[in-house]
Scaffold this motif. Sequence first.
Motif, PDB file in Angstrom:
ATOM      1  N   ALA A   1      57.632  30.027   0.974  1.00 23.99           N
ATOM      2  CA  ALA A   1      57.818  31.460   1.866  1.00 23.99           C
ATOM      3  C   ALA A   1      57.355  32.870   1.199  1.00 23.99           C
ATOM      4  O   ALA A   1      56.443  33.411   2.059  1.00 23.99           O
ATOM      5  N   VAL A   2      57.267  32.861   0.021  1.00 25.82           N
ATOM      6  CA  VAL A   2      56.819  33.966  -0.737  1.00 25.82           C
ATOM      7  C   VAL A   2      55.004  33.945  -0.541  1.00 25.82           C
ATOM      8  O   VAL A   2      54.715  35.163  -0.352  1.00 25.82           O
ATOM      9  N   GLU A   3      54.778  32.907  -0.822  1.00 25.77           N
ATOM     10  CA  GLU A   3      53.283  32.713  -0.892  1.00 25.77           C
ATOM     11  C   GLU A   3      52.781  33.037   0.430  1.00 25.77           C
ATOM     12  O   GLU A   3      51.530  33.633   0.571  1.00 25.77           O
ATOM     13  N   HIS A   4      53.203  32.315   1.374  1.00 22.58           N
ATOM     14  CA  HIS A   4      52.907  32.562   2.593  1.00 22.58           C
ATOM     15  C   HIS A   4      53.036  34.197   3.129  1.00 22.58           C
ATOM     16  O   HIS A   4      51.957  34.629   3.759  1.00 22.58           O
ATOM     17  N   TRP A   5      54.159  34.733   2.900  1.00 22.39           N
ATOM     18  CA  TRP A   5      54.091  36.134   3.154  1.00 22.39           C
ATOM     19  C   TRP A   5      53.040  36.927   2.366  1.00 22.39           C
ATOM     20  O   TRP A   5      52.544  37.967   3.094  1.00 22.39           O
ATOM     21  N   LEU A   6      53.030  36.468   1.173  1.00 18.45           N
ATOM     22  CA  LEU A   6      51.734  37.463   0.302  1.00 18.45           C
ATOM     23  C   LEU A   6      50.421  37.217   0.755  1.00 18.45           C
ATOM     24  O   LEU A   6      49.449  38.215   1.031  1.00 18.45           O
ATOM     25  N   ARG A   7      49.786  35.864   1.510  1.00 18.12           N
ATOM     26  CA  ARG A   7      48.824  35.560   1.931  1.00 18.12           C
ATOM     27  C   ARG A   7      48.815  36.116   3.134  1.00 18.12           C
ATOM     28  O   ARG A   7      47.429  36.614   3.664  1.00 18.12           O
TER      29      ARG A   7
END
Length: 93
Positions: free
Chosen positions: A48-54
Motif C-alpha cells: 500500500a505504501v509503495e502504491h501510494w509513493l508511485r
Amino acid sequence: MRSTQQLSITLPVEMANLVKQRVANGDYVSESEVIREGLRALQERENAVEHWLRTEVAATYDAHKADPTKALPIDEAWKRLEARMDEIDREED
C-alpha cells in the motif's frame, strides 16, 4: 520439493505471549499461522505504501516540478501526510 522452510525465531516475551494467546483462543491453529498472518499484513502494508509513493507522491512531485508556485506550506503538507498515513492504517484494520 518442500514448499515450506522451518525457521527458529526469537521474540520479545510480550510478542511470544501474544502469539501463544492467539492460538490458545482458537484464532489460529498454530504459532506458525500467527506469524504467517503477521507477515502477510506487513506485506500488504508495504504494498500500500509503495502504491501510494508511485501514484500519489510521484504525481504530486511531477505537478510541483511543472508549477512550483502551487506548492503547499510545509505545515499544510505535513497535515495532509499525517491524514493519509492515518487513512492507510485504518484500511489495514
